[in-house]
Scaffold this motif. Structure first.
Motif, short mmCIF file in Angstrom:
data_model
loop_
_atom_site.label_atom_id
_atom_site.label_comp_id
_atom_site.label_asym_id
_atom_site.label_seq_id
_atom_site.Cartn_x
_atom_site.Cartn_y
_atom_site.Cartn_z
N GLN A 35 0.83 -1.20 0.00
CA GLN A 35 0.00 0.00 0.00
C GLN A 35 0.87 1.26 0.00
O GLN A 35 0.58 2.24 -0.72
CB GLN A 35 -0.92 0.00 1.22
CG GLN A 35 -1.93 -1.13 1.24
CD GLN A 35 -3.19 -0.80 0.44
OE1 GLN A 35 -4.00 0.01 0.85
NE2 GLN A 35 -3.33 -1.45 -0.71
N THR A 81 -8.31 3.47 3.02
CA THR A 81 -9.74 3.46 2.71
C THR A 81 -10.23 4.82 2.22
O THR A 81 -11.31 4.91 1.65
CB THR A 81 -10.56 3.07 3.96
OG1 THR A 81 -10.24 3.98 5.03
CG2 THR A 81 -10.24 1.64 4.38
N SER A 117 -4.68 2.53 -13.23
CA SER A 117 -4.19 1.18 -12.94
C SER A 117 -3.52 1.13 -11.58
O SER A 117 -3.68 0.16 -10.81
CB SER A 117 -3.20 0.73 -14.03
OG SER A 117 -3.85 0.61 -15.28
N ALA A 120 -6.13 1.38 -8.78
CA ALA A 120 -6.91 0.15 -8.60
C ALA A 120 -6.24 -0.82 -7.65
O ALA A 120 -6.90 -1.76 -7.16
CB ALA A 120 -7.14 -0.52 -9.96
N ARG A 121 -4.97 -0.61 -7.34
CA ARG A 121 -4.28 -1.48 -6.38
C ARG A 121 -4.64 -1.13 -4.94
O ARG A 121 -4.31 -1.87 -4.02
CB ARG A 121 -2.77 -1.37 -6.60
CG ARG A 121 -2.33 -1.97 -7.95
CD ARG A 121 -0.95 -1.51 -8.35
NE ARG A 121 0.07 -1.90 -7.37
CZ ARG A 121 1.32 -1.46 -7.37
NH1 ARG A 121 1.71 -0.63 -8.34
NH2 ARG A 121 2.17 -1.86 -6.45
N THR A 123 -7.25 -1.59 -3.10
CA THR A 123 -8.47 -2.38 -3.25
C THR A 123 -9.53 -2.09 -2.19
O THR A 123 -10.69 -2.44 -2.38
CB THR A 123 -8.11 -3.87 -3.20
OG1 THR A 123 -7.36 -4.14 -2.00
CG2 THR A 123 -7.29 -4.26 -4.42
N SER A 124 -9.13 -1.46 -1.07
CA SER A 124 -10.10 -1.19 0.00
C SER A 124 -10.59 0.25 -0.01
O SER A 124 -11.27 0.68 0.91
CB SER A 124 -9.46 -1.50 1.37
OG SER A 124 -9.08 -2.85 1.47
N ARG A 145 -12.62 -1.02 -11.45
CA ARG A 145 -11.90 -1.96 -10.59
C ARG A 145 -11.91 -1.52 -9.13
O ARG A 145 -11.67 -2.33 -8.22
CB ARG A 145 -10.46 -2.10 -11.07
CG ARG A 145 -10.34 -2.72 -12.47
CD ARG A 145 -8.89 -2.79 -12.91
NE ARG A 145 -8.75 -3.27 -14.29
CZ ARG A 145 -7.60 -3.32 -14.95
NH1 ARG A 145 -6.49 -2.92 -14.34
NH2 ARG A 145 -7.56 -3.77 -16.20
N LEU A 146 -12.17 -0.25 -8.89
CA LEU A 146 -12.29 0.23 -7.50
C LEU A 146 -13.71 -0.13 -7.03
O LEU A 146 -14.55 0.73 -6.79
CB LEU A 146 -12.05 1.74 -7.44
CG LEU A 146 -10.61 2.18 -7.73
CD1 LEU A 146 -10.54 3.68 -7.99
CD2 LEU A 146 -9.69 1.79 -6.58
N SER A 147 -13.94 -1.38 -6.87
CA SER A 147 -15.29 -1.89 -6.64
C SER A 147 -15.85 -1.54 -5.26
O SER A 147 -17.07 -1.61 -5.06
CB SER A 147 -15.31 -3.41 -6.83
OG SER A 147 -14.37 -4.03 -5.98
N SER A 148 -14.97 -1.17 -4.32
CA SER A 148 -15.46 -0.82 -2.98
C SER A 148 -15.76 0.67 -2.84
O SER A 148 -16.22 1.12 -1.79
CB SER A 148 -14.40 -1.20 -1.93
OG SER A 148 -14.17 -2.59 -1.95
#
Length: 769
Positions: A35, A81, A117, A120-121, A123-124, A145-148
């Motif tokens: 992170q 977050t 890109s 998108a890493r 993820t939270s 890709r930032l699904s949260s």
């Protein structure tokens, strides 16, 4: 027993201390190394912005950094977050061609695709705000890709192309804000896939197409802001959006009737469109409504009287429509109502009693009608005579035929009159057209008959304005781009006079030896026909105290591309600097005396008075600042930059959703009189007031109530060279200009006071000699 209790208390204390310490360890634990690497990579891709300098410290604990207005990072369980970054890279009023802009955007090396890109890493990530960072390029589909993600804000960047359709897969989204970018595709219609969306804001882009019908299915929405685009067509019924509080659709091309609105709506901005018909009576049932703006449309009829008495209503604007008829006398006004604008319609009769009150609590604008109040700013009764539509029934067939014949004859007569007038019209370069009517884009594009009618109606004012022009300036014309390149030595840096929100300014010399000023004004959103019409109207404003427009050049770029690439405005050259520079300085010989300052103020007041009254209803909301007041070789003042907002289309489409009532009311008051009040203040306080406007109002304005207070505020040079009586008159009118009690003076009153102050000063100067 006591020993047992003591033992338990010690155990409890140890347990609590250990538990608290464990919480502290968890909270301050370093991010996972992956992170941290992502954050450092993002910093690199953003080209090392200064606000992220602290991230460069070796071993920094990102999660424990204190939040600031420009950087805020939150972590949970060793993952990022929340990431909020705000920069200062803004292209306000500029032109963007899809490539890096030096000193404004990130460099040519930046890749939005690579940047997303990297993002998108994380993820939270739940909250992502990246504002004014200079990011440019199309927003890639991989943003999904930032699904949260729950809150996404990419406003004030240089993003263009279509809004990625894969955003519809980000089902956790609650807030989607893409304001002030350059998105130029069709407005998306997949919002019904975002079942949790509460805020949708795509303000100030170039989105086109019909209003997205999918919006009406998102019952969670509380704010819908799509202002400043090119959205057209008909609005669907929005009454089902029971949670909607803010609706801002201003500055688009929406047509047909006004839509049905939800009963819980608080603020509705529907101005600057092409809505027709009448204001729906159902709006009188919107008991939570505080702010309604339907100005600059083509609405007819009379506003429903019950709107004025809604329990929470504070702002109503019906300005610049086609409303006609009489308002009832027995209207009840809400105690919270603070502003009503009925100007520039065709209303007759008198104002309702509650709107005609002299109380300072309610501001009412009613000029440009045929009302029996304030006759100086009203049309003659004949201007507002209403042509009633005949009812289409079996018994009314003859009436319809007669009406058609009458209207047909009237149209023929108008065409004949228009032909005669246009012949005369082309001989004069002297007429001013209301900025408000110019900004009605749809009216200019699609309503030539209405435009001609307004021209004919105002012809007597145009001819009177011609008498004011005592200058020997050449008539306005169209210039070629090659002429401007030669005149400015190919826009050489040595010819550059400055750069502001309305583009670069160059000095040039035409083939005939005449010096000119060339403004490179990037433009967008207008058809060539619309733009040329605006330019021609602006060019016809001539006055001795205006820096007049001599011509223009429209560079269309690619032959088959209807988009206008660049617009150049050519003005008369005013050689002796600006007023602000002559109010202080190291060279006393160049600092203007009090008498000369009064002469400048009088000249500018005459120019603004002309802009307001040379043609009804006039040019309002001009750019009045001391550095926009130029001085020629004789020291005569000439106002510049008036009307540029008409050409660029930047008439503050942002009407301030979500702002406090106090800040909204302050913005309403910032008209020409208010701005001119600051110019007057600057003339006797000095240029420093320009940098502390609000602070001056709050902390120092009261000092002007006594001559003892003057000693702390007024420029010592003015105190020693001005007559006390002359200065007192000017201070008094300046305070009235900046009053917040609704009693600001007209420019006729301002001009009278300044001329009187100049006479008093001239008498005092003569006595000293």
């Amino acid at each position: 027993m006591e020993r047992s209790f003591m033992g338990f208390r010690n155990y409890l204390s140890s347990f609590c201390f250990g538990f608290a310490w464990s919480l502290l360890i968890v909270h301050t634990h370093q991010l996972q190394s992956s992170q941290s690497q992502v954050l450092l990579q993002l910093r690199k891709q953003l080209e090392y912005p200064p606000q992220l300098e602290i991230w460069n410290v070796h071993g920094v604990d990102f999660c424990s950094l204190p939040p600031s207005p420009t950087v805020n990072l939150t972590c949970e369980n060793n993952f990022v977050t929340e990431l909020k970054l705000a920069g200062e890279k803004v292209l306000k009023g500029g032109y963007f061609e899809g490539f890096a802009v030096p000193n404004k955007s990130l460099s040519q090396n930046f890749s939005m695709d690579s940047f997303v890109s990297t993002l998108a890493r994380l993820t939270s990530l739940k909250v992502l705000h990246l504002v004014s960072l200079g990011m440019w390029g199309p927003l890639p589909d991989k943003i999904h890709r930032l699904s949260s993600l729950e809150h996404l804000d990419f406003s004030s960047n240089f993003l263009y192309g279509s809004v990625p359709p894969r955003i519809s897969a980000m089902v956790m989204l609650q807030t989607l804000v893409l304001d002030d970018n350059f998105f130029n595709g069709t407005v998306p219609n997949w919002f019904d896939a975002l079942k949790n969306l509460t805020v949708l804001s795509l303000r100030n882009n170039r989105l086109r197409g019909e209003f997205p019908s999918s919006v009406k299915s998102v019952n969670t929405l509380s704010e819908v802001i799509l202002s400043g685009n090119e959205i057209d067509g008909k609005l669907p019924d929005l009454s089902g959006l029971r949670n909607l509080h803010v609706l801002n659709l201003s500055g688009n091309k929406l047509s047909s009737g006004l839509p049905a609105l939800p009963k819980g709506l608080v603020m509705a901005f529907l101005n600057n469109n092409s809505f027709s018909g009448q204001v729906p009576k159902e709006y009188s049932q919107l008991n939570d409504l505080q702010y309604l703006d339907v100005s600059f449309n083509s609405l007819r009829g009379v506003p429903p009287s019950a709107l004025f008495s809604l329990p929470n209503i504070s702002y109503l604007s019906f300005a610049s429509n086609m409303m006609s008829g009489s308002l009832p006398h027995d209207v009840d006004c809400s105690s919270k109502l603070g502003f009503v604008d009925l100007s520039n319609n065709r209303l007759r009769g008198s104002l309702p009693t509650c709107l005609n009150s002299k109380s300072g609590d309610l501001i009412v604008h009613s000029g440009g009608n045929c009302l029996s109040v304030d006759s100086q700013h009203q049309h003659a009764e004949s201007y507002c005579l209403e042509i009633r539509e005949a009812k289409q029934s079996g018994s009314g067939g003859k009436n319809v035929g007669v009406m058609v014949g009458v209207i047909g004859g009237g149209v023929a007569a108008l065409v004949l009159l228009a032909s005669v007038f246009l012949i005369l019209f082309t001989r004069y370069c002297c007429q001013g057209m209301s900025e408000q009517h110019l900004l009605h884009k749809q009216g200019l594009d699609n309503s030539d008959a209405r435009f001609s009618s307004e021209i004919l109606t105002s012809a007597r004012y145009i001819s009177e304005a011609a008498k004011i022009n005592a200058q020997s300036l050449p008539p306005c014309r169209s210039f070629s781009f090659e002429e401007l390149k030669v005149a400015s030595n190919n826009f050489d840096e040595a010819s550059l006079l400055g750069e502001g929100s309305y583009g670069k300014l160059y000095r040039g010399r035409l083939d005939n030896g005449m010096q000119v000023t060339i403004r490179c004004l990037p433009s967008r959103k207008y058809s060539i026909r619309n733009l040329r019409l605006r330019l021609d109207l602006l060019a016809k404003l001539r006055h001795p105290h205006l820096a007049c427009l001599l011509g223009h050049c429209i560079d269309g770029g690619v032959r088959d591309d209807p988009r206008i690439d660049k617009v150049f405005l050519i003005y008369e050259y005013v050689p002796n600097g600006n007023f602000q520079a002559r109010l202080s300085g190291n060279n006393p010989a160049k600092v203007l005396s009090w008498s000369k300052r009064l002469a400048v103020l009088i000249g500018v007041a005459r120019a603004v008075h002309f802009l307001h009254t040379g043609i009804i209803p006039g040019f309002f909301n001009n750019r009045l600042k001391t550095n926009n007041i130029l001085l020629n070789e004789h020291g005569m003042a000439k106002l510049s930059d008036y009307g540029l907002s008409v050409i660029s289309g930047e008439i503050d489409q942002d009407v301030g959703e979500g702002e406090s009532p106090r800040s909204r009311q302050r913005r309403i008051f910032e008209d020409d009189a208010y701005s001119f009040g600051f110019i007057i203040m600057e003339s006797f306080v000095g240029p420093s007031i320009a940098r502390r406007r609000e602070a001056f109002l709050l902390n120092e304005m009261a000092s002007l109530n006594s001559q003892d207070g003057w000693q702390h505020i007024v420029d010592p040079f003015i105190l020693t060279t001005s007559s006390r009586e002359s200065l007192s008159i000017v201070i008094s009118i300046a305070k009235k200009c900046m009053s917040f009690d609704g009693s600001r003076p007209s420019f006729e009153d301002i001009l009278w006071n300044l001329e009187y102050a100049a006479q008093v000063q001239a008498t005092a100067d003569a006595e000293q000699k």
